[in-house]
Write a protein that holds these residues in place. Structure first.
Motif, PDB file in Angstrom:
ATOM      1  N   SER A 174       0.853  -1.184   0.000  1.00 30.38           N
ATOM      2  CA  SER A 174       0.000   0.000   0.000  1.00 30.38           C
ATOM      3  C   SER A 174       0.891   1.237   0.000  1.00 30.38           C
ATOM      4  O   SER A 174       2.071   1.156   0.376  1.00 30.38           O
ATOM      5  CB  SER A 174      -0.887   0.014   1.243  1.00 30.38           C
ATOM      6  OG  SER A 174      -0.104   0.237   2.408  1.00 30.38           O
ATOM      7  N   PRO A 175       0.356   2.395  -0.399  1.00 24.46           N
ATOM      8  CA  PRO A 175       1.165   3.620  -0.341  1.00 24.46           C
ATOM      9  C   PRO A 175       1.698   3.896   1.064  1.00 24.46           C
ATOM     10  O   PRO A 175       2.823   4.363   1.226  1.00 24.46           O
ATOM     11  CB  PRO A 175       0.176   4.707  -0.781  1.00 24.46           C
ATOM     12  CG  PRO A 175      -0.810   3.990  -1.643  1.00 24.46           C
ATOM     13  CD  PRO A 175      -0.963   2.628  -1.007  1.00 24.46           C
ATOM     14  N   HIS A 183       6.619  -1.433  -4.780  1.00 22.08           N
ATOM     15  CA  HIS A 183       5.651  -0.442  -5.251  1.00 22.08           C
ATOM     16  C   HIS A 183       4.222  -0.831  -4.914  1.00 22.08           C
ATOM     17  O   HIS A 183       3.944  -1.924  -4.423  1.00 22.08           O
ATOM     18  CB  HIS A 183       5.810  -0.212  -6.754  1.00 22.08           C
ATOM     19  CG  HIS A 183       5.496  -1.405  -7.601  1.00 22.08           C
ATOM     20  ND1 HIS A 183       4.239  -1.936  -7.713  1.00 22.08           N
ATOM     21  CD2 HIS A 183       6.287  -2.178  -8.399  1.00 22.08           C
ATOM     22  CE1 HIS A 183       4.252  -2.972  -8.525  1.00 22.08           C
ATOM     23  NE2 HIS A 183       5.483  -3.144  -8.952  1.00 22.08           N
ATOM     24  N   THR A 184       3.314   0.078  -5.207  1.00 21.79           N
ATOM     25  CA  THR A 184       1.886  -0.130  -5.019  1.00 21.79           C
ATOM     26  C   THR A 184       1.336  -0.865  -6.244  1.00 21.79           C
ATOM     27  O   THR A 184       2.040  -1.029  -7.237  1.00 21.79           O
ATOM     28  CB  THR A 184       1.178   1.226  -4.844  1.00 21.79           C
ATOM     29  OG1 THR A 184       1.466   2.041  -5.987  1.00 21.79           O
ATOM     30  CG2 THR A 184       1.678   1.936  -3.598  1.00 21.79           C
ATOM     31  N   GLU A 230      -0.244   6.483 -11.055  1.00 18.72           N
ATOM     32  CA  GLU A 230       0.604   5.372 -10.640  1.00 18.72           C
ATOM     33  C   GLU A 230       2.046   5.804 -10.415  1.00 18.72           C
ATOM     34  O   GLU A 230       2.686   5.389  -9.447  1.00 18.72           O
ATOM     35  CB  GLU A 230       0.531   4.236 -11.658  1.00 18.72           C
ATOM     36  CG  GLU A 230      -0.809   3.532 -11.635  1.00 18.72           C
ATOM     37  CD  GLU A 230      -0.865   2.329 -12.561  1.00 18.72           C
ATOM     38  OE1 GLU A 230       0.171   1.971 -13.158  1.00 18.72           O
ATOM     39  OE2 GLU A 230      -1.947   1.733 -12.691  1.00 18.72           O
ATOM     40  N   SER A 273       2.742   7.465  -7.114  1.00 16.80           N
ATOM     41  CA  SER A 273       2.682   6.673  -5.892  1.00 16.80           C
ATOM     42  C   SER A 273       4.080   6.416  -5.348  1.00 16.80           C
ATOM     43  O   SER A 273       5.052   6.374  -6.105  1.00 16.80           O
ATOM     44  CB  SER A 273       1.984   5.337  -6.173  1.00 16.80           C
ATOM     45  OG  SER A 273       0.649   5.541  -6.583  1.00 16.80           O
ATOM     46  N   GLU A 315       7.469   4.654  -4.151  1.00 21.19           N
ATOM     47  CA  GLU A 315       8.169   3.492  -4.702  1.00 21.19           C
ATOM     48  C   GLU A 315       9.600   3.455  -4.177  1.00 21.19           C
ATOM     49  O   GLU A 315      10.196   4.507  -3.904  1.00 21.19           O
ATOM     50  CB  GLU A 315       8.186   3.543  -6.228  1.00 21.19           C
ATOM     51  CG  GLU A 315       8.905   2.373  -6.876  1.00 21.19           C
ATOM     52  CD  GLU A 315       8.860   2.430  -8.398  1.00 21.19           C
ATOM     53  OE1 GLU A 315       7.752   2.277  -8.958  1.00 21.19           O
ATOM     54  OE2 GLU A 315       9.920   2.633  -9.020  1.00 21.19           O
ATOM     55  N   SER A 318       8.511   9.642  -3.642  1.00 18.53           N
ATOM     56  CA  SER A 318       7.079   9.821  -3.879  1.00 18.53           C
ATOM     57  C   SER A 318       6.900  11.021  -4.789  1.00 18.53           C
ATOM     58  O   SER A 318       6.989  12.170  -4.346  1.00 18.53           O
ATOM     59  CB  SER A 318       6.327  10.043  -2.560  1.00 18.53           C
ATOM     60  OG  SER A 318       4.975  10.359  -2.819  1.00 18.53           O
TER      61      SER A 318
END
Length: 241
Positions: free
Chosen positions: A33-34, A142-143, A186, A189, A191, A207
């Motif tokens: 999740s973020p 990552h998300t 995306e 988000s 990572e 981010s």
């Protein structure tokens, strides 16, 4: 092309500066999740942390460096400690506080190391990666992704509507703008990417959303100031008819 879109493109290019990058990605494990990605730390630093707290931590850990007086999201402050370095990128949040949106860590080894052993140490620390880069073996956290980033990255860089139409085949997006918006969401988000060779290790936690939101506020503020000036000019104008 808007300043915001140019900023996205620059930030996306910046994400892979100094790190090998390839579109060949193989699924490996956990999707995060973020909040989980944002909760990861490098050298006790986290994205979203205030620059004041970050400076206190790195100085206390023996790193030498300093933040510039002027904050620029695209320029990092460099902190050095023997064989390792930290590159810290700042943004201004809505309250005016300087915070970190990106943390890059690099370390050089005096003698060659086993890549497999180092990767095992990373996984023990952070958990299973979401993906493993199929070309250079980078560990990527990552998300969830709904899009094929190999295709959409190319389309986004080209800005060609035809490219987006081709890429949309078999997807749920009815308009190129919908797919582009999904791609931007995306890549904004959080990572983390870990790149390892026998002689170096790089960790990159970032981010884009934090930096781009700061850029949007700055652009909005500038646009508001320009419009305010135009209004004042118009009020004072003596029409010639």
């Amino acid at each position: 092309m808007s300043n915001i879109r140019l900023t996205y493109r620059f930030l996306f290019q910046l994400a892979f500066a100094g790190l090998a990058c390839a579109p060949a990605i193989a699924e490996a494990g956990q999707i995060y999740s973020p909040e989980q990605i944002a909760g990861l730390s490098i050298a006790d630093l986290k994205i979203g942390m205030s620059a004041v707290d970050a400076e206190h931590i790195v100085s206390g850990a023996g790193y030498e460096g300093s933040f510039a007086a002027t904050i620029e999201e695209k320029t990092a402050a460099q902190w050095i400690k023997f064989d390792r370095a930290l590159f810290l990128f700042r943004f201004i949040d809505a309250s005016g506080t300087a915070r970190l949106w990106r943390i890059r860590f690099g370390q050089k080894f005096d003698v060659p190391q086993s890549i497999d052993v180092l990767k095992k140490k990373v996984i023990e620390r952070y958990g299973e990666p979401s993906e493993i880069d199929g070309t250079n073996g980078d560990l990527v956290y990552h998300t969830p992704f709904k899009l094929d980033h190999g295709i959409t990255r190319t389309c986004y860089a080209s800005g060609s509507p035809t490219c987006w139409d081709t890429a949309m085949l078999g997807t749920k997006y009815r308009q190129p703008t919908e797919m582009e918006a999904a791609y931007v969401a995306e890549i904004e988000s959080p990572e983390m990417r870990v790149s390892i060779t026998p002689t170096t290790m790089y960790l990159d936690l970032r981010s884009f959303g934090l930096a781009s939101e700061s850029e949007r506020r700055r652009n909005l503020s500038a646009a508001t100031a320009i419009e305010k000036k135009r209004v004042e000019n118009a009020k004072q104008l003596d029409l010639g008819f």
